[in-house]
Scaffold this motif. Structure first.
Motif, PDB file in Angstrom:
ATOM      1  N   ARG A 172       7.713 -17.822 -12.669  1.00 28.48           N
ATOM      2  CA  ARG A 172       7.267 -19.224 -12.619  1.00 28.48           C
ATOM      3  C   ARG A 172       6.200 -19.440 -13.667  1.00 28.48           C
ATOM      4  N   ASN A 173       6.399 -20.456 -14.434  1.00 28.89           N
ATOM      5  CA  ASN A 173       5.415 -20.848 -15.440  1.00 28.89           C
ATOM      6  C   ASN A 173       4.576 -21.975 -14.853  1.00 28.89           C
ATOM      7  N   PRO A 174       3.311 -21.734 -14.527  1.00 32.68           N
ATOM      8  CA  PRO A 174       2.532 -22.770 -13.858  1.00 32.68           C
ATOM      9  C   PRO A 174       1.999 -23.836 -14.804  1.00 32.68           C
ATOM     10  N   SER A 175       2.011 -23.523 -16.067  1.00 27.56           N
ATOM     11  CA  SER A 175       1.396 -24.455 -17.009  1.00 27.56           C
ATOM     12  C   SER A 175       2.236 -25.724 -17.117  1.00 27.56           C
ATOM     13  N   SER A 176       1.575 -26.840 -17.294  1.00 23.11           N
ATOM     14  CA  SER A 176       2.313 -28.094 -17.341  1.00 23.11           C
ATOM     15  C   SER A 176       2.694 -28.474 -18.774  1.00 23.11           C
ATOM     16  N   ASP A 177       2.138 -27.784 -19.764  1.00 22.48           N
ATOM     17  CA  ASP A 177       2.431 -28.225 -21.122  1.00 22.48           C
ATOM     18  C   ASP A 177       2.850 -27.124 -22.095  1.00 22.48           C
TER      19      ASP A 177
ATOM     20  N   PRO B 163       7.628 -25.320 -19.776  1.00 21.50           N
ATOM     21  CA  PRO B 163       6.504 -25.600 -18.895  1.00 21.50           C
ATOM     22  C   PRO B 163       6.955 -26.046 -17.515  1.00 21.50           C
ATOM     23  N   ALA B 164       6.156 -25.685 -16.518  1.00 24.04           N
ATOM     24  CA  ALA B 164       6.328 -26.122 -15.134  1.00 24.04           C
ATOM     25  C   ALA B 164       7.757 -25.907 -14.651  1.00 24.04           C
ATOM     26  N   SER B 165       8.258 -24.770 -14.843  1.00 28.24           N
ATOM     27  CA  SER B 165       9.593 -24.500 -14.317  1.00 28.24           C
ATOM     28  C   SER B 165       9.680 -23.059 -13.852  1.00 28.24           C
ATOM     29  N   THR B 166      10.702 -22.806 -13.064  1.00 30.70           N
ATOM     30  CA  THR B 166      10.884 -21.498 -12.458  1.00 30.70           C
ATOM     31  C   THR B 166      12.229 -20.954 -12.887  1.00 30.70           C
ATOM     32  N   VAL B 167      12.248 -19.702 -13.213  1.00 33.26           N
ATOM     33  CA  VAL B 167      13.505 -19.071 -13.629  1.00 33.26           C
ATOM     34  C   VAL B 167      13.850 -17.977 -12.640  1.00 33.26           C
ATOM     35  N   PHE B 168      15.109 -17.960 -12.231  1.00 33.74           N
ATOM     36  CA  PHE B 168      15.600 -16.895 -11.352  1.00 33.74           C
ATOM     37  C   PHE B 168      16.463 -15.976 -12.198  1.00 33.74           C
ATOM     38  N   LEU B 169      16.002 -14.788 -12.399  1.00 29.60           N
ATOM     39  CA  LEU B 169      16.770 -13.814 -13.170  1.00 29.60           C
ATOM     40  C   LEU B 169      17.435 -12.881 -12.162  1.00 29.60           C
ATOM     41  N   THR B 170      18.740 -12.832 -12.190  1.00 25.58           N
ATOM     42  CA  THR B 170      19.440 -12.001 -11.201  1.00 25.58           C
ATOM     43  C   THR B 170      20.440 -11.096 -11.901  1.00 25.58           C
ATOM     44  N   TYR B 171      20.657  -9.976 -11.304  1.00 25.03           N
ATOM     45  CA  TYR B 171      21.767  -9.117 -11.727  1.00 25.03           C
ATOM     46  C   TYR B 171      22.165  -8.248 -10.550  1.00 25.03           C
ATOM     47  N   ASP B 172      23.400  -7.765 -10.600  1.00 19.70           N
ATOM     48  CA  ASP B 172      23.907  -6.919  -9.521  1.00 19.70           C
ATOM     49  C   ASP B 172      23.946  -5.475  -9.986  1.00 19.70           C
ATOM     50  N   PHE B 173      23.970  -4.611  -9.028  1.00 17.36           N
ATOM     51  CA  PHE B 173      24.077  -3.193  -9.390  1.00 17.36           C
ATOM     52  C   PHE B 173      24.841  -2.451  -8.315  1.00 17.36           C
ATOM     53  N   GLU B 174      25.254  -1.281  -8.652  1.00 13.35           N
ATOM     54  CA  GLU B 174      25.995  -0.430  -7.721  1.00 13.35           C
ATOM     55  C   GLU B 174      25.142   0.788  -7.419  1.00 13.35           C
ATOM     56  N   LYS B 175      25.153   1.189  -6.162  1.00 11.24           N
ATOM     57  CA  LYS B 175      24.376   2.385  -5.793  1.00 11.24           C
ATOM     58  C   LYS B 175      25.311   3.581  -5.853  1.00 11.24           C
ATOM     59  N   SER B 176      24.875   4.605  -6.532  1.00 12.93           N
ATOM     60  CA  SER B 176      25.760   5.768  -6.587  1.00 12.93           C
ATOM     61  C   SER B 176      25.341   6.778  -5.518  1.00 12.93           C
TER      62      SER B 176
ATOM     63  N   SER C 144      22.077 -13.109 -15.019  1.00 13.86           N
ATOM     64  CA  SER C 144      22.037 -14.539 -15.342  1.00 13.86           C
ATOM     65  C   SER C 144      20.641 -15.060 -15.073  1.00 13.86           C
ATOM     66  N   ALA C 145      20.302 -16.109 -15.759  1.00 11.59           N
ATOM     67  CA  ALA C 145      19.004 -16.744 -15.572  1.00 11.59           C
ATOM     68  C   ALA C 145      19.259 -18.197 -15.192  1.00 11.59           C
ATOM     69  N   ARG C 146      18.760 -18.581 -14.045  1.00  9.80           N
ATOM     70  CA  ARG C 146      18.949 -19.952 -13.561  1.00  9.80           C
ATOM     71  C   ARG C 146      17.593 -20.627 -13.629  1.00  9.80           C
ATOM     72  N   ILE C 147      17.564 -21.801 -14.159  1.00 17.74           N
ATOM     73  CA  ILE C 147      16.277 -22.472 -14.336  1.00 17.74           C
ATOM     74  C   ILE C 147      16.158 -23.601 -13.334  1.00 17.74           C
ATOM     75  N   GLN C 148      14.986 -23.814 -12.863  1.00 17.63           N
ATOM     76  CA  GLN C 148      14.748 -24.840 -11.869  1.00 17.63           C
ATOM     77  C   GLN C 148      13.463 -25.546 -12.268  1.00 17.63           C
ATOM     78  N   GLY C 149      13.407 -26.822 -12.060  1.00 15.20           N
ATOM     79  CA  GLY C 149      12.203 -27.557 -12.435  1.00 15.20           C
ATOM     80  C   GLY C 149      12.547 -28.569 -13.495  1.00 15.20           C
ATOM     81  N   THR C 150      12.047 -28.359 -14.683  1.00 11.86           N
ATOM     82  CA  THR C 150      12.305 -29.325 -15.741  1.00 11.86           C
ATOM     83  C   THR C 150      13.755 -29.260 -16.177  1.00 11.86           C
ATOM     84  N   LYS C 151      14.130 -30.265 -16.913  1.00 13.32           N
ATOM     85  CA  LYS C 151      15.520 -30.310 -17.355  1.00 13.32           C
ATOM     86  C   LYS C 151      15.731 -29.299 -18.456  1.00 13.32           C
TER      87      LYS C 151
END
Lengths: 618, 536
Positions: free
Chosen positions: A405-410, A472-485, A433-440
C-alpha cells in the motif's frame, strides 16, 4: 525518517556552533557512539544504539587493530570480503502505529539472521568457497547457526542491493554479491555477548553499558546490525568503517516491571490511568486513558541499569545520548549533564561527563501539558506498507499474497520486491499477477521488470525479484501460486510439524534522486517471515514398512514351504493336535503327579482321576 | 515319557478312540521332501548369505598393518643424525691435520654412548682467511684451529664456527696414540652438542623406540627438564601466527607503538627463524579487559587463571596456523614468586603452548605506550618465542637453529610414525570401521616420505619430508568418513532383521530338524529290521 537524519545533522551543527568545533561533522574521528531514544505511540520506546569505528586500510592490511575488532577483521581478510552486512532480528515493527522505521530501514533484517556481502573472487566457484568460509567463521564468532547458510539458502540478488561503501579498486567482474538468510534462527543473548565484544569499550562504559540481554530480547522488536564498508573520502586515505547498530522497541509497561517480580498483575483500582473526561467516569467505572499518557520513565527503569559515563575513545563532538520529545516537555537529568535542545524543536541531546553515571527522568506530563498539542513526536508515515500471507489450503499447493500500500496521496513509489524462497516451494511464475486497487491505475503497469531464477531441487532456492511501481494512494495485491514438494525422509527437521520458515521478502524503495545523494535505496522494509507447512510423513514409517513387508514375506514363505514339505493325511490319521493334545498331556502329567505323592492320601481321588484316561494306562 | 506314546507306530498296540495310522509314505515322496528342504537351505547358504554379506559389508582398504606397526615401534627406521664437522686448520700441515683428525675422532667415539647421534669429522681444504660458510659443504659446524698461546675454545656468535686456539707444541706427533689437544677438541664438541643429544635421546625414549637404540645416560633430572621443555613447545607448523595484544583493565592506555617495537626488537629474530618457520603478525588493543584474577599480588597458582578466556577476544587465527599470543597487560599487579620475597622481580610468565603474558606497570594516566616502554616486553617475548618453538637453550644462535631443525625433524618423524601405529591399531581394534581408499593412499604417501626423511635425517630435505609425512599421516588418521562412521548398534540390527528372519527361519529350521529326526528314525528302523531278519 528523513527527519531522523536531518535531526542528526542539525544536532551536530548546533553543537559545533555552541562549542569550539574542532572537527567537521564528517570527522575522521575513529570512533563514536550515540544512543537516540524516541518515544512511540502505544507506550513504546525506540532505542537506537549506534557505534561506529574506523580503521585505515593500511593499518588493516598491516593487521594492527585498535578500534576495529581483530576477530572480525581476520575473518574479512581470510574470506576476501569487501563489504559485509549482518543482521539479527526478532519481533515485528508495527508500522501502522510506529510509523517509519529507524535508519529508513537500512539497518534491519528480516526475522532471524540475514547476511549479505560483497566478496572478491575471480569465479563463481571461488566466491562460493569464500562465502562458505565466511559463513562458517561468522557462525563461530557470533554463536549463530550461520554455517547452515548453504547453497539452498544463498542467492545472488541482481537488483535489490548496491554496495554502500566506495570500492574504487573493484570491478564488476571480480565482485560477487551473495545473500543468505536463516529465518528460523532465534536471536538471543548468546548473539549479543559476542556483539558487545566487538566494541572498543565492551559493555563496560558508555551507552553500551545499558545493553542487557534481558531487556533487549524482551523487547517488542529488535534488530542488531553489523555493517563493514570501505569509505574513501575525497583526497584522503580510504578507511574501513564498521558500524554496529542495535535498535529496539521497548514496551515501557513491561520494562518497568520490577525484575524480582516480573509477573504482570493488574494494578489496583486507584492506580488505573483513567480518562476522566468521559461522562460516565466515576469511582467504579474507568475508561482507560490514552497510552501516550504512560510515557514517563527513567533510564535505569527501562534498561535495568545505569549508564556508566562515556567511552573515553568516543568522538567528543558527538553527544552520546539524544532524546526525541517535543521541547515543551521537561526532562530531568543527573548532575553535570548538559542538555542541549536542537533547533528542530523535537529533540535534545545530552553532554555527559566521562566518569559520572548518567540518569534521565522523563516525568509524566502535568495536567496543562496534557491539553497541549502532543506529548510525543508524531511518527512519520512510511513510504510503503507491506504485508505478506499464505493463501490456499491443503498440503499440495498454496499461494502467496503480498499487499503493498502506498499511503502517499501524491507521489508514486518504485521499488524492488525480492523473495528468496526455499527449493521445496516451487513457484508457478505464470500465476504471478499484480492487481491494483484504489486509483484508476492500470494493472499492467505495476510490474516493470521481473528477474526470476528457478530453484533446483536440493541445490538452490528460487529467487524472484520484481521491480514495481505503485501509483499514489493505491494498493497492489501481488499474488502467485506454488507447489509444495515432498521431502526425503532424512531432510525433515526434528520439529517438522511446526512448519518451515520462509524468509521475509526484501523491499527496496528506489531513491529517485540517487545521483544527488548517492544513496541507492530511499527506504527498506521487510515483510514478516512465513511458516509453510509441508506434507509430513509419519516418522516411524520405515519400521512399519519393515514389519509389514517382513510379515507378508514370512506368511507367503511359510505357507509355500509347508505345502511343499508337509505330508497330507486324513483328519483321523494325523497325530493329535491342538486342545485335545494339550488335554491329554495335562491329564497324564497330573496322573503321574498323583501317583507319586497321593497314593495313600486320596485313593478315591485317584480312582476318580484315573478312570477316564485309558490312554495312560499301560 | 514312557507313559504317553501317541505316535501311531505300526508296532504299537491298537490306537485308542478310532485313531488310524496313515498309510506308509512312498519312498519317492520322502526323497522329494528331502530335496525340497535341501534346496531351500542351499538357496539360503549359496545365494542369500553372499548377497547379505556383500550388501552389508564395509569397504576396508588394505593397509600395510605390519609395516605401519614397525614404523611406530621404531623397527623400520633407526634415526641416525650423522653430523659432519669440518676442521679447518690452515696452519697445520696436511699430515699433521690428518693425524689430529684421526685422534680426535677416536676420542669422540670413545666419549659417545649414543649411536643415533654421531659426530663425524672431516678435513676441509685449507682456504684463505675469508670466513667459511658452514652451509657450503653441508657440515653442521666448522672448527677453526689456529695457533695461540693457550688452549681456548670460543663459539662464534654469528656463524656456526668453533674457534680453537692451541699452543704450537700441542700438535700430536704422527705416532702418538693420544693427544691432549684431540681430547680437548672432542670434549668441546661433545659439550657443544650435549643438549641436542639429550633432547633427541629424550624424544626417542618417549616414543616407544626399542631399547637398543636408546641412549643410556639420561639422568632423571635432565629428563624432567627436557620433558618440561618439550611440553612447553608448540607442535611443529610451517607457519605460526603471532598475536600481540595490549590489555588494560581500564580505559587507558588506548594506543601503543607496537608496529615500531616489533620492527625493532622482534623482526630480526623472526628473520633468522624464517628458514624454519614463517610468521604472520597481528596486533590489537583491548580496553576494559578485567583479568581472571583481581588480586594485586599474583601467586603462582593465580597465573594459570589470569587469562580471562571468556571475555578476552583471543580467538585463534582462522588460517590454520597455530596462534602464539603475546599479551602486554597494563596493570599494577606484581608476581610473587616465593612466599618470602613479597616484591617479585619477575614480570612475565610463559603459558605452555599458548604464549606469554607481560605485566607492564604504567602510571595511571598513560594514554600511549611508547616504543621504549615496549622494549623489555618485546625482548621477553622474543626469548619466550624461542622456548615456545622448542629451540635449545645453549650454544650460539646459528647452532641453536640448526639444532632446532634436527630436533624438529626427529620430532615429526616420530610423531608421524606413532600416528601410523595408532591408525594400524585402530584398524585392528575396530573391525566394523570403514577404511576408504584415501586413507590407504595417505598411508602409502606417509611411508614413502618417512623413508626419505629417515634416509636424509639431519638435513633440510629430511625436515621437508618429515613435514609432508606428518601432514599425510594426520590427514589419513583424521579422515572424515572414518571418524564420522555411522554406527548401528546391535539392538537396531535385531529390530530390522528379526521381523523377516524370525518367521522365515523358524519353518526352515524346524523342517530341517524334523527331516533329520525322520531320517534317523528310518535308519534305526532299517537297522532293527535288518537285525530281526538276521535273527530269523
Amino acid at each position: 525518517m528523513r527527519q531522523f537524519l536531518s535531526f542528526f545533522l542539525v544536532s551536530l551543527i548546533s553543537f559545533c556552533t555552541l562549542s569550539t568545533c574542532a572537527e567537521s561533522p564528517t570527522s575522521s574521528a575513529d570512533y563514536h557512539e550515540q544512543l537516540v531514544l524516541r518515544p512511540l505511540p502505544l507506550s513504546a520506546l525506540l532505542a537506537s544504539f549506534n557505534f561506529r569505528s574506523n580503521i585505515t586500510v593500511s593499518e588493516f592490511e598491516a593487521h594492527n587493530f585498535r578500534l576495529f575488532p581483530r576477530s572480525l577483521a581476520q575473518i574479512l581478510q581470510h574470506a576476501g570480503t569487501r563489504e559485509l552486512h549482518l543482521r539479527f532480528s526478532s519481533g515485528r515493527w508495527d508500522s501502522e502505529s510506529w510509523g517509519a522505521r529507524p535508519w529508513d530501514g537500512a539497518r534491519e533484517g528480516g526475522t532471524g539472521v540475514e547476511l549479505w556481502a560483497w566478496l572478491e573472487a575471480e569465479t563463481d566457484d571461488e566466491a562460493d568457497h569464500k562465502w562458505l568460509t565466511l559463513t562458517n567463521a561468522l557462525s563461530g564468532l557470533f554463536c549463530a547457526s550461520l554455517n547452515f547458510i548453504d547453497g539452498t539458502r544463498t542467492t545472488r540478488p541482481v537488483m535489490s542491493f548496491q554496495p554502500e561503501g566506495d570500492h574504487p579498486s573493484l570491478t564488476e567482474a571480480n565482485t560477487h554479491l551473495l545473500f543468505g538468510v536463516l529465518p528460523h534462527e532465534v536471536v538471543c543473548t548468546e548473539n549479543l555477548t559476542p556483539f558487545l565484544k566487538l566494541l572498543p569499550c565492551k559493555g563496560k562504559a558508555g551507552i553500551a553499558s545499558l545493553l542487557d540481554g534481558h531487556k533487549l530480547f524482551d523487547s517488542s522488536w529488535q534488530s542488531m546490525a553489523v555493517d563493514v564498508r570501505p569509505i574513501c573520502p575525497a583526497g584522503g586515505e580510504c578507511v574501513l568503517q564498521i558500524e554496529l547498530t542495535i535498535d529496539m522497541v521497548l514496551d515501557i509497561d513491561r520494562s518497568k516491571r520490577p525484575r524480582d517480580n516480573p509477573i504482570p498483575r493488574p494494578p489496583p483500582g486507584h492506580e488505573l490511568p483513567c480518562n476522566t473526561s468521559k461522562p460516565y467516569h466515576s469511582h467504579d467505572t474507568c475508561f482507560p486513558a490514552d497510552h501516550e499518557a504512560s510515557q514517563d520513565w527513567t533510564l535505569s527503569q527501562i534498561f535495568g541499569k545505569h549508564m556508566k559515563g562515556t567511552c573515553p575513545l568516543t568522538d567528543p563532538a558527538v553527544p552520546p545520548v539524544c532524546l526525541q520529545v517535543p521541547n515543551s516537555r521537561s526532562v530531568y537529568v543527573s548532575d553535570g549533564v548538559l542538555e542541549k535542545k536542537n533547533l528542530d524543536r523535537v529533540s535534545r541531546c545530552f553532554e555527559i561527563r566521562p566518569d559520572a553515571n548518567f540518569e534521565m527522568v522523563l516525568p509524566s506530563p502535568s495536567k496543562d501539558d496534557q491539553q497541549a498539542t502532543s506529548l510525543i513526536v508524531k511518527p512519520e508515515a512510511p513510504l510503503l506498507y507491506a504485508e505478506r500471507s499464505f493463501t490456499g489450503h491443503g498440503q499440495e499447493r498454496g499461494g502467496v499474497q503480498t499487499i503493498l500500500r502506498n499511503p502517499s496521496s501524491d507521489t508514486e513509489v518504485e521499488f524492488i520486491y525480492m523473495e528468496s524462497l526455499p527449493w521445496f516451494m516451487r513457484i508457478y511464475l505464470h500465476t504471478m499477477s499484480a492487481r491494483i486497487q484504489g486509483t484508476k491505475g492500470d494493472d499492467n503497469s505495476v510490474i516493470q521488470e521481473v528477474y526470476y531464477r528457478p530453484g533446483v531441487d536440493r541445490a538452490r532456492g528460487s529467487q524472484l525479484e520484481v521491480r514495481m511501481r505503485i501509483p499514489p494512494a493505491s494498493t497492489v495485491f501481488l499474488t502467485y501460486d506454488f507447489e509444495k514438494s515432498i521431502l526425503r525422509y532424512t531432510e525433515y527437521p526434528p520439529d517438522a510439524n511446526r512448519g518451515f520458515d520462509v524468509a521475509a521478502a526484501v523491499i527496496t524503495i528506489l531513491n529517485k534522486d540517487e545521483p544527488k545523494t548517492g544513496r541507492f535505496a530511499a527506504y527498506n522494509l521487510r515483510t514478516t517471515s512465513l511458516l509453510c507447512s509441508l506434507p509430513t510423513p509419519d516418522f516411524s514409517m520405515p519400521y512399519n514398512v519393515i514389519i509389514f513387508t517382513s510379515t507378508a514375506i514370512a506368511l507367503a514363505f511359510g505357507g509355500m514351504f509347508n505345502i511343499m514339505v508337509r505330508r497330507f493325511v486324513a483328519a483321523d490319521e494325523g497325530p493329535e493336535l491342538g486342545l485335545k493334545l494339550l488335554k491329554t498331556k495335562l491329564k497324564s502329567r497330573f496322573a503321574a503327579l498323583f501317583k507319586k505323592f497321593g497314593v495313600g492320601k486320596a485313593k478315591g481321588d485317584q480312582t476318580k482321576e484315573a478312570e477316564p484316561q485309558p490312554a495312560v494306562t499301560e | 515319557m514312557s507313559t504317553e506314546n501317541p505316535s501311531p507306530l505300526p508296532s504299537s498296540d491298537a490306537p485308542p478312540s478310532g485313531f488310524k495310522n496313515p498309510p506308509p509314505e512312498k519312498p519317492s515322496d520322502i526323497r522329494r521332501r528331502g530335496y525340497v528342504i535341501l534346496s531351500f537351505w542351499l538357496i539360503v547358504a549359496l545365494l542369500g548369505l553372499p548377497i547379505w554379506w556383500k550388501t552389508t559389508s564395509i569397504y576396508r582398504a588394505d593397509l600395510p598393518l605390519q609395516e605401519m606397526l614397525d614404523w611406530s615401534d621404531g623397527k623400520a627406521c633407526r634415526p641416525v643424525f650423522p653430523l659432519r664437522i669440518s676442521i679447518q686448520a690452515n696452519s697445520l700441515q696436511d699430515q699433521e691435520a690428518q693425524n689430529l683428525l684421526r685422534l680426535t675422532q677416536h676420542a669422540l667415539d670413545d666419549l659417545n654412548d649414543f649411536a643415533g647421534h654421531h659426530l663425524r669429522l672431516q678435513l676441509s681444504p685449507p682456504v684463505g682467511d675469508e670466513p667459511v660458510r658452514a652451509t657450503d659443504n653441508g657440515s653442521a659446524l666448522t672448527i677453526r684451529l689456529s695457533p695461540g698461546e693457550a688452549t681456548t675454545a670460543t663459539l662464534d656468535p654469528y656463524e656456526p664456527i668453533l674457534d680453537i686456539t692451541y699452543p704450537p707444541n700441542n700438535i700430536p706427533s704422527p705416532t702418538a696414540s693420544s693427544s691432549a689437544l684431540a681430547t680437548y677438541i672432542a670434549s668441546q664438541l661433545r659439550s657443544t652438542f650435549a643438549e641436542e643429544q639429550a633432547t633427541i635421546s629424550y624424544l626417542l625414549s618417549t616414543n616407544s623406540m626399542p631399547s637398543e637404540h636408546r641412549p643410556l645416560g639420561l639422568s632423571p633430572e635432565s629428563a624432567e627438564s627436557l620433558a618440561k621443555r618439550t611440553t612447553r613447545s608448540l607442535k611443529y607448523a610451517p607457519t605460526y601466527h603471532l598475536t600481540f595484544s595490549l590489555f588494560t583493565s581500564g580505559p587507558l592506555p588506548s594506543s601503543w607503538d607496537v608496529e615500531a617495537a616489533i620492527e625493532e626488537y622482534m623482526k630480526p629474530v623472526l628473520d633468522v627463524l624464517s628458514p624454519i618457520h614463517n610468521f604472520t603478525i597481528d596486533t590489537q588493543v583491548q580496553l576494559y579487559a578485567a583479568p581472571g584474577v583481581q588480586n594485586d599480588l599474583l601467586y603462582k597458582q593465580d597465573l594459570s587463571s589470569f587469562i580471562n578466556a571468556a571475555e578476552w577476544p583471543l580467538s585463534p587465527s582462522i588460517g590454520g596456523a597455530p596462534t602464539i599470543n603475546f599479551i602486554v597487560f597494563v596493570g599494577n599487579q606484581t608476581i610473587v614468586t616465593s612466599p618470602e620475597t613479597e616484591s617479585g622481580g619477575s614480570q612475565s610468565w610463559l603459558i605452555p603452548q599458548w604464549g606469554t603474558v607481560y605485566l607492564l606497570a604504567q602510571p595511571y594516566d598513560t594514554t600511549h605506550v611508547s616504543v621504549e616502554t615496549l622494549k623489555q616486553p618485546m625482548l621477553t617475548f622474543t626469548s619466550h618465542l624461542f622456548s615456545l618453538l622448542g629451540t635449545p637453550q645453549s650454544g650460539s644462535l646459528p647452532l641453536r637453529l640448526s639444532t632446532l631443525t634436527r630436533i624438529r625433524s626427529a620430532d615429526l618423524l616420530l610423531r608421524a610414525s606413532s600416528t601410523l601405529g595408532s591408525l594400524a591399531r585402530l584398524a585392528l581394534a575396530l573391525p566394523s570401521i570403514s577404511i576408504p581408499s584415501s586413507v590407504a593412499d595417505g598411508v602409502s604417501k606417509t611411508m614413502y616420505h618417512l623413508r626419505l626423511a629417515c634416509d636424509t635425517l639431519g638435513g633440510a630435505d629430511g625436515l621437508a619430508h618429515a613435514r609432508v609425512a606428518e601432514a599425510e599421516a594426520e590427514r589419513a588418521f583424521f579422515e572424515k568418513s572414518m571418524v564420522g562412521q555411522l554406527f548401528f548398534p546391535d539392538e537396531h540390527k535385531i529390530a530390522v532383521y528379526l521381523p523377516l528372519l524370525g518367521p522365515v527361519a523358524v519353518p526352515l529350521i524346524m523342517g530341517a530338524i524334523n527331516e533329520f529326526k525322520a531320517w534317523r528314525k528310518r535308519r534305526r528302523e532299517r537297522a532293527e529290521k535288518g537285525a530281526e531278519k538276521k535273527k530269523e
